[in-house]
Design a protein around this motif. Sequence first.
Motif, PDB file in Angstrom:
ATOM      1  N   GLY A 223       0.818  -1.210   0.000  1.00  0.00           N
ATOM      2  CA  GLY A 223       0.000   0.000   0.000  1.00  0.00           C
ATOM      3  C   GLY A 223       0.849   1.257   0.000  1.00  0.00           C
ATOM      4  O   GLY A 223       0.531   2.235  -0.694  1.00  0.00           O
ATOM      5  N   THR A 224       1.943   1.231   0.744  1.00  0.00           N
ATOM      6  CA  THR A 224       2.838   2.388   0.793  1.00  0.00           C
ATOM      7  C   THR A 224       3.494   2.618  -0.560  1.00  0.00           C
ATOM      8  O   THR A 224       3.593   3.755  -1.038  1.00  0.00           O
ATOM      9  N   LEU A 226       2.316   1.705  -3.484  1.00  0.00           N
ATOM     10  CA  LEU A 226       1.301   2.185  -4.435  1.00  0.00           C
ATOM     11  C   LEU A 226       0.999   3.659  -4.206  1.00  0.00           C
ATOM     12  O   LEU A 226       0.913   4.440  -5.153  1.00  0.00           O
ATOM     13  N   THR A 227       0.883   4.036  -2.934  1.00  0.00           N
ATOM     14  CA  THR A 227       0.587   5.436  -2.600  1.00  0.00           C
ATOM     15  C   THR A 227       1.707   6.361  -3.065  1.00  0.00           C
ATOM     16  O   THR A 227       1.460   7.425  -3.645  1.00  0.00           O
ATOM     17  N   LEU A 228       2.948   5.952  -2.815  1.00  0.00           N
ATOM     18  CA  LEU A 228       4.086   6.764  -3.248  1.00  0.00           C
ATOM     19  C   LEU A 228       4.133   6.874  -4.767  1.00  0.00           C
ATOM     20  O   LEU A 228       4.484   7.933  -5.318  1.00  0.00           O
ATOM     21  N   ILE A 230       1.521   6.785  -6.815  1.00  0.00           N
ATOM     22  CA  ILE A 230       0.459   7.701  -7.241  1.00  0.00           C
ATOM     23  C   ILE A 230       0.868   9.149  -6.992  1.00  0.00           C
ATOM     24  O   ILE A 230       0.685  10.030  -7.843  1.00  0.00           O
ATOM     25  N   ILE A 231       1.430   9.391  -5.788  1.00  0.00           N
ATOM     26  CA  ILE A 231       1.873  10.754  -5.456  1.00  0.00           C
ATOM     27  C   ILE A 231       2.948  11.221  -6.436  1.00  0.00           C
ATOM     28  O   ILE A 231       2.930  12.359  -6.922  1.00  0.00           O
TER      29      ILE A 231
END
Length: 250
Positions: A223-224, A226-228, A230-231
Motif C-alpha cells: 500500500g505504501t 502504491l501510494t508513493l 500515485i503521489i
Amino acid sequence: MAPIKISLVTVGHMPPDLSLASVRAWRSSAFELVGAPETYAISQDSDGPGWEYSDAAIEELLPMEFEGEFLFAITNVPLTDNYYGRRLSGNRAVVTLHEVADIMRAANIPLENAILRLLYSATLVYRRFKKALPATAVNIPFTHDETRGCLFDMTGFKADLAVSCDRPVICADCVSQLQNQQVPFEVVDAVQKELRRIKKPLYYRMIEWVQRHPVTALVLSAGTALTLGIIGSLVASYIYAALSAVPAKP
C-alpha cells in the motif's frame, strides 16, 4: 519520597559496547546515581575452582566508604556459582556482564538495559529490607523461579535474563510483597511506569513486529509503494503541466 542515592563503579575491563554514559544519563524518581565515575583494577587472580571470583575476592577490590547509600559495582568476570549478581557485605552489590553481554547481544538488547534492570531491582531490594542489602550468602528469598519478565525473576538460566531486560515489569505477586514490606505504593507505581522505557531500539522492535505480522506488513508495504507511486505520478503531471503553460521565447 526521595530517590535512593547509588554509587556506581566499575571493576576491571568493560565491554566496548557498554555505554555507561547512557546509564548515568538515565533519570529515575526511584534512584539517583551520585559521585564521579570510578574504576577499580582487578589486582588479583580468581580464587574459585571454575575461574570465578568469590564474594570475598570482590569485596577486597571494592571500597568500604562511598557517597551513595549503597554501592553498585559492574564487572566482567565470573562470580560465585556463576551468578550474574551478588550482594556483598557493607551495602555493596556487584553484577557481571560475563555471559550476560552475549545473551543481550543475541537478543538485540543493549547492555545498558541489563544494568538499568538490575539497578531497579537492587533499589527495591534496598527499600524492602529497610534500607539494607542483605548479602546473597544469607539466602533471604524474594525472587520467584518462574520467568515472568519481572524484576524479581530468579533466572536460574542466565538466558532468561533477556526476558526482563525488554520492557520489564513488577508482577502482581511481587507488587503485593513489596507493599506488605512497607514499600510505598507511589514508589512501586513510579517504577512500573519507568520500566516501560527500558526496551529494545526501534529498529529491532520494527523487525520483531514484521516477524509477528508478516501478512499485515506485506499489505502495508504494498500500500505504501502504491501510494508513493500515485503521489509521484501526480507531482510529475503537475510539473509537466506547469512547464507546458510557460510561453516559449520568440
